[in-house]
Write an enzyme that holds these catalytic residues in place. Sequence first.
Site, PDB file in Angstrom:
ATOM      1  CG  HIS A 102      -2.696   2.730  -1.824  1.00  0.00           C
ATOM      2  ND1 HIS A 102      -2.586   2.867  -0.464  1.00  0.00           N
ATOM      3  CD2 HIS A 102      -3.871   2.083  -2.031  1.00  0.00           C
ATOM      4  CE1 HIS A 102      -3.645   2.322   0.130  1.00  0.00           C
ATOM      5  NE2 HIS A 102      -4.426   1.828  -0.797  1.00  0.00           N
ATOM      6  CB  VAL A 111       2.945   5.743  -3.136  1.00  0.00           C
ATOM      7  CG1 VAL A 111       1.483   5.348  -2.986  1.00  0.00           C
ATOM      8  CG2 VAL A 111       3.298   6.878  -2.165  1.00  0.00           C
ATOM      9  CG  ASP A 112       7.885   4.090  -0.076  1.00  0.00           C
ATOM     10  OD1 ASP A 112       8.162   2.956  -0.528  1.00  0.00           O
ATOM     11  OD2 ASP A 112       7.408   4.267   1.057  1.00  0.00           O
ATOM     12  CB  CYS A 154      -4.904  14.065 -24.622  1.00  0.00           C
ATOM     13  SG  CYS A 154      -4.901  14.214 -22.820  1.00  0.00           S
ATOM     14  CD  GLN A 180      -2.456  -1.388   2.669  1.00  0.00           C
ATOM     15  OE1 GLN A 180      -3.514  -0.839   2.948  1.00  0.00           O
ATOM     16  NE2 GLN A 180      -1.796  -2.137   3.538  1.00  0.00           N
ATOM     17  CB  CYS A 233      -5.815  10.467 -22.184  1.00  0.00           C
ATOM     18  SG  CYS A 233      -4.014  10.486 -22.050  1.00  0.00           S
ATOM     19  N   GLY A 262       3.260  -4.254   9.067  1.00  0.00           N
ATOM     20  CA  GLY A 262       3.223  -2.797   9.245  1.00  0.00           C
ATOM     21  C   GLY A 262       1.982  -2.133   8.698  1.00  0.00           C
ATOM     22  N   PRO A 315       4.312  -3.547  15.475  1.00  0.00           N
ATOM     23  CG  PRO A 315       5.552  -1.579  15.360  1.00  0.00           C
ATOM     24  CD  PRO A 315       4.614  -2.435  14.564  1.00  0.00           C
ATOM     25  CB  CYS A 350      -2.615  11.981 -18.952  1.00  0.00           C
ATOM     26  SG  CYS A 350      -3.762  13.208 -19.608  1.00  0.00           S
TER      27      CYS A 350
HETATM   28 ZN   LIG Z   1      -3.411  12.671 -21.914  1.00  0.00          ZN
END
Ligand SMILES: [Zn+2]
Length: 247
Positions: free
Chosen positions: A119, A103-104, A151, A101, A130, A188, A215, A127
Amino acid sequence: MNFDPDLLDKLRNSRHLAVFTGAGVSAESGIPTFRDALAGLWAKYRPEDLATPEAFLRDPAMVWQWYASRRAAIAAIHPNPGHHAIARLGQLLRRLTVITQNVDGLHQAAGSGRVLELHGNIHRNTCFACGREATPEEAAQDATPPLCQGCGGMLRPGVVWFGEALPAEAWRQSVEAVEDADLFFCVGTSSLVEPAASLPRLARSLGCAVVQINPDATAHDAVADFILRGKSGEVLPRLLDAAFPAA
Ligand SMILES: [Zn+2]
């Protein structure tokens, strides 16, 4: 730390380990949670002011700058021993799938091969209009936000915002991995946001052994066969050494 011999056996003989990770794993590397990062210049904002499609449409430049500051903070951060232990398990076991989960991108940075990002990933951009993924060159254009060269739509960070659905393909593959796995680590994460929070339950309902590593007590403890209290960066390397003393 002593581990249940039954858990060590299950780990040694696992055919497919699914590792489900959450914010606690990133926090151990020093990445502040979204809420904790709302400090300084950003202290007056709430997550819903910055991480929703509505917020982006209202003020795209502000949302882009917020993510630029998050990226800059994350760029200086490294994987911790928990990330590295998961990557090593990936080499020792027949099959390992990371379902995160976070995003790093720290699991990939540690060397994990198969990582499903529920995530999205803060280092990518898509974009808003689009949906196509932007190249790094497009995202580096001098505009806030930069525009899609296909686009003309606005580029947005490639993360899942509040109120958005999980990426369908990553979710499908995650369910498939859990259905195939014979061992499931829940690491975690205390998040109860569905549908991701249903994965430990799904694993348990399919007869897969569930190991909870955190923990603190969480609601996921209820479906765990084994509960290991502690930080993943401490518990996972010790568990690996206990199961594979020669590795
Ligand atoms: Zn686009």
